[in-house]
Enzyme design. Structure first.
Site, PDB file in Angstrom:
ATOM      1  N   CYS A   1      22.651  -7.896  78.854  1.00  0.00           N
ATOM      2  CA  CYS A   1      23.512  -7.770  77.676  1.00  0.00           C
ATOM      3  C   CYS A   1      24.988  -7.874  78.081  1.00  0.00           C
ATOM      4  O   CYS A   1      25.416  -7.243  79.052  1.00  0.00           O
ATOM      5  CB  CYS A   1      23.263  -6.427  76.989  1.00  0.00           C
ATOM      6  SG  CYS A   1      24.240  -6.233  75.487  1.00  0.00           S
TER       7      CYS A   1
ATOM      8  N   CYS B   1      28.371  -0.988  77.697  1.00  0.00           N
ATOM      9  CA  CYS B   1      28.097   0.409  77.313  1.00  0.00           C
ATOM     10  C   CYS B   1      27.674   1.206  78.557  1.00  0.00           C
ATOM     11  O   CYS B   1      26.658   0.872  79.196  1.00  0.00           O
ATOM     12  CB  CYS B   1      27.003   0.460  76.262  1.00  0.00           C
ATOM     13  SG  CYS B   1      27.267  -0.741  74.935  1.00  0.00           S
TER      14      CYS B   1
ATOM     15  N   CYS C   1      24.030   2.442  79.134  1.00  0.00           N
ATOM     16  CA  CYS C   1      22.875   1.585  78.860  1.00  0.00           C
ATOM     17  C   CYS C   1      22.387   0.780  80.068  1.00  0.00           C
ATOM     18  O   CYS C   1      23.139  -0.009  80.662  1.00  0.00           O
ATOM     19  CB  CYS C   1      23.196   0.629  77.725  1.00  0.00           C
ATOM     20  SG  CYS C   1      21.749  -0.351  77.256  1.00  0.00           S
TER      21      CYS C   1
ATOM     22  N   CYS D   1      10.406  -0.023  65.234  1.00  0.00           N
ATOM     23  CA  CYS D   1      11.824  -0.338  65.444  1.00  0.00           C
ATOM     24  C   CYS D   1      11.954  -1.357  66.571  1.00  0.00           C
ATOM     25  O   CYS D   1      11.478  -1.121  67.688  1.00  0.00           O
ATOM     26  CB  CYS D   1      12.585   0.917  65.849  1.00  0.00           C
ATOM     27  SG  CYS D   1      12.314   2.282  64.728  1.00  0.00           S
TER      28      CYS D   1
ATOM     29  N   CYS E   1      12.509  -1.444  61.231  1.00  0.00           N
ATOM     30  CA  CYS E   1      13.905  -1.170  61.564  1.00  0.00           C
ATOM     31  C   CYS E   1      14.292  -2.106  62.714  1.00  0.00           C
ATOM     32  O   CYS E   1      13.457  -2.446  63.547  1.00  0.00           O
ATOM     33  CB  CYS E   1      14.042   0.293  61.999  1.00  0.00           C
ATOM     34  SG  CYS E   1      15.731   0.738  62.445  1.00  0.00           S
TER      35      CYS E   1
ATOM     36  N   CYS F   1      20.586   3.404  59.747  1.00  0.00           N
ATOM     37  CA  CYS F   1      20.128   4.400  60.710  1.00  0.00           C
ATOM     38  C   CYS F   1      21.270   4.499  61.704  1.00  0.00           C
ATOM     39  O   CYS F   1      21.565   3.541  62.417  1.00  0.00           O
ATOM     40  CB  CYS F   1      18.845   3.907  61.377  1.00  0.00           C
ATOM     41  SG  CYS F   1      18.345   4.902  62.788  1.00  0.00           S
TER      42      CYS F   1
ATOM     43  N   ARG G   1      16.318  12.267  63.471  1.00  0.00           N
ATOM     44  CA  ARG G   1      15.350  11.837  64.488  1.00  0.00           C
ATOM     45  C   ARG G   1      15.678  12.392  65.866  1.00  0.00           C
ATOM     46  O   ARG G   1      16.765  12.160  66.393  1.00  0.00           O
ATOM     47  CB  ARG G   1      15.292  10.301  64.533  1.00  0.00           C
ATOM     48  CG  ARG G   1      14.965   9.703  63.179  1.00  0.00           C
ATOM     49  CD  ARG G   1      14.729   8.210  63.236  1.00  0.00           C
ATOM     50  NE  ARG G   1      14.699   7.658  61.886  1.00  0.00           N
ATOM     51  CZ  ARG G   1      13.632   7.600  61.090  1.00  0.00           C
ATOM     52  NH1 ARG G   1      12.462   8.059  61.530  1.00  0.00           N
ATOM     53  NH2 ARG G   1      13.702   7.097  59.876  1.00  0.00           N
TER      54      ARG G   1
HETATM   55  N1  SAM Z   1      22.343  -3.788  71.481  1.00  0.00           N
HETATM   56  C1  SAM Z   1      22.253  -3.079  70.277  1.00  0.00           C
HETATM   57  C2  SAM Z   1      23.382  -2.095  70.081  1.00  0.00           C
HETATM   58  O1  SAM Z   1      23.862  -1.534  71.053  1.00  0.00           O
HETATM   59  O2  SAM Z   1      23.726  -1.852  68.945  1.00  0.00           O
HETATM   60  C3  SAM Z   1      20.918  -2.396  70.083  1.00  0.00           C
HETATM   61  C4  SAM Z   1      20.191  -1.757  71.237  1.00  0.00           C
HETATM   62  S1  SAM Z   1      20.935  -0.290  71.912  1.00  0.00           S
HETATM   63  C5  SAM Z   1      19.931  -0.015  73.340  1.00  0.00           C
HETATM   64  C6  SAM Z   1      20.511   0.976  70.737  1.00  0.00           C
HETATM   65  C7  SAM Z   1      21.030   2.368  70.982  1.00  0.00           C
HETATM   66  O3  SAM Z   1      20.319   2.973  72.031  1.00  0.00           O
HETATM   67  C8  SAM Z   1      22.481   2.526  71.396  1.00  0.00           C
HETATM   68  O4  SAM Z   1      23.369   2.477  70.335  1.00  0.00           O
HETATM   69  C9  SAM Z   1      22.476   3.915  72.014  1.00  0.00           C
HETATM   70  O5  SAM Z   1      22.788   4.884  71.032  1.00  0.00           O
HETATM   71  C10 SAM Z   1      21.029   4.100  72.469  1.00  0.00           C
HETATM   72  N2  SAM Z   1      20.928   4.213  73.930  1.00  0.00           N
HETATM   73  C11 SAM Z   1      21.064   3.204  74.815  1.00  0.00           C
HETATM   74  N3  SAM Z   1      20.938   3.656  76.073  1.00  0.00           N
HETATM   75  C12 SAM Z   1      20.738   4.994  75.985  1.00  0.00           C
HETATM   76  C13 SAM Z   1      20.555   6.022  76.947  1.00  0.00           C
HETATM   77  N4  SAM Z   1      20.566   5.765  78.260  1.00  0.00           N
HETATM   78  N5  SAM Z   1      20.374   7.284  76.517  1.00  0.00           N
HETATM   79  C14 SAM Z   1      20.352   7.544  75.195  1.00  0.00           C
HETATM   80  N6  SAM Z   1      20.527   6.619  74.231  1.00  0.00           N
HETATM   81  C15 SAM Z   1      20.723   5.354  74.627  1.00  0.00           C
HETATM   82 FE1  SF4 Z   2      23.894  -4.038  75.042  1.00  0.00          FE
HETATM   83 FE2  SF4 Z   2      22.865  -1.682  75.702  1.00  0.00          FE
HETATM   84 FE3  SF4 Z   2      25.308  -1.812  74.696  1.00  0.00          FE
HETATM   85 FE4  SF4 Z   2      23.174  -2.334  73.091  1.00  0.00          FE
HETATM   86  S1  SF4 Z   2      23.673  -0.362  74.061  1.00  0.00           S
HETATM   87  S2  SF4 Z   2      25.083  -3.483  73.236  1.00  0.00           S
HETATM   88  S3  SF4 Z   2      21.810  -3.304  74.609  1.00  0.00           S
HETATM   89  S4  SF4 Z   2      24.654  -2.686  76.664  1.00  0.00           S
END
Ligand code: SAM
Ligand code: SF4
Ligand code: DTB
Length: 330
Positions: free
Chosen positions: A60, A64, A67, A104, A136, A196, A268
């Site tokens: 990606c 973040c 992530c 989802c 979702c 959500c 949730r």
């Molecule tokens: N890429 C899209 C986005 O960021 O909107 C969708 C997928 S992203 C993995 C969805 C959500 O997962 C993120 O907004 C975050 O809140 C949550 N998330 C991701 N990594 C996480 C982690 N290590 N621990 C807890 N929540 C996490």
């Molecule tokens: Fe990409 Fe993860 Fe950020 Fe979603 S949360 S935009 S999958 S880096």
């Protein structure tokens, strides 16, 4: 021309001070209040089981910090292109057969691009709905037009988290802004899809950041009908690797405050359950959590087994929500 949804809310539903006072109440008072609110609006014996599937994994472009799917980090996640719709629907059927009523689909995209991949996601949404499940998606930023196409395909809700306060957000993510997130939420609202939207705790944010997140969520033009509360999964290879697990009582406090602020929403109990004891999860249910993600994997990180969850619900006298018990759709 500015459409109505783009205007600032005319009146604050909750002031920052009121949210802070709620959040700072003695824990058991807050849990008691949340349990009361919860029981006034829901059948407190039912928990919605949801299943997550990462339909496009890793690589990606966003950074973040939490992530494991970001290309900026060195997490051991095997990137995978968008899955076939058929394979996704097989997984959705399995989820339904195991008792989930919501499926989802998550994609590690910064934003949705029109074209064959998006068409395939629309096909997945249609298929999931045909199976009788709520659908979702969480695909990153989307335009109003894309939101409309998702709505036409039958999407039940779009997941797009604000994650933390605006101030703290910039410390964890540099490739997009809070305003980007809010814009997508407006696009989702304009298309008439329910949002959500929630956050993550345990990233090093202050209590005031959590209060600010709740305040922003509670005052959105279209407040979320589903509020995921995630505890950080401090995944190896991410900048937040090694962060200590969030204190269980702090997690319960966040759930309870969300329940009072969103009496009718689904609250949730999302990522991070492996670091919560069964007793801590029980307190979350008492404080108004009414949904969990089931199955051994969230998107890329581990989650409790079906067996462990079945046993927990049985011990607590909770039952999975059945499809016919869902609130009718707007
Ligand atoms: N890429 C899209 C986005 O960021 O909107 C969708 C997928 S992203 C993995 C969805 C959500 O997962 C993120 O907004 C975050 O809140 C949550 N998330 C991701 N990594 C996480 C982690 N290590 N621990 C807890 N929540 C996490
Ligand atoms: Fe990409 Fe993860 Fe950020 Fe979603 S949360 S935009 S999958 S880096
Ligand atoms: C949400 O708030 N939590 C879920 C869902 N929305 C998409 C995702 C949690 C992901 C946890 C990290 C992972 O498994 O990769």
């Amino acid at each position: 021309m500015i459409s109505p949804a783009a205007k600032a809310p005319s009146a604050e539903r909750w002031t920052l001070k009121a949210v802070r006072e709620l959040f700072e109440r003695p824990l058991l008072d807050l849990v008691f209040e949340a349990a009361r609110v919860y029981r006034d609006h829901h059948d407190e014996r039912r928990v919605q089981l949801c299943t997550l599937l990462s339909v496009k994994t890793g690589a990606c472009p966003e950074d973040c910090g939490y992530c494991p799917q970001s290309a900026h980090h060195d997490a051991p996640v095997e990137p995978r292109k968008l899955m076939d719709a058929r394979e996704v629907l097989e997984r959705a059927r399995e989820a339904r057969d195991a008792g989930s009523t919501r499926f989802c689909m998550g994609a590690a995209w910064r934003e949705v691009k029109d074209g064959p991949d998006f068409d395939r996601v629309l096909e997945m949404v249609r298929g999931v709905r045909r199976l009788g499940l709520e659908a979702c998606c969480t695909l990153g930023m989307i335009t109003e037009e894309q939101a409309r196409r998702l709505k036409e395909a039958g999407l039940t809700a779009y997941n797009h988290n604000l994650d933390s306060s605006e101030e703290f957000y910039g410390k964890v993510i540099s490739t997009r802004s809070y305003e980007d997130r809010l814009r997508t939420l407006r696009n989702v609202a304009r298309a008439g899809i329910s949002a959500c939207c929630g956050g993550i705790i345990g990233m090093g944010e202050s209590l005031e950041d959590r209060v600010a997140l709740l305040h922003t969520l509670a005052n959105l033009e279209n407040p979320p009908e589903s509020v995921p509360v995630n505890a950080l999964v401090a995944a190896p290879g991410t900048p937040l690797e090694g962060r200590p697990p969030v204190d269980a009582f702090e997690f319960v406090r966040m759930i309870a405050a969300a329940r009072v602020l969103f009496p009718r929403a689904k609250v949730r109990l999302s990522a991070g359950r492996l670091s919560l004891s069964p007793e801590a999860q029980a307190l979350c249910f008492l404080a108004g959590a009414d949904s969990i993600f089931t199955g051994e994997k969230l998107l890329t990180t581990p989650n409790p087994s079906w067996e462990a969850d079945r046993a927990l619900l049985k011990t607590l006298g909770l039952k999975p929500l059945k499809p016919e018990e869902h609130a009718p759709e707007a």
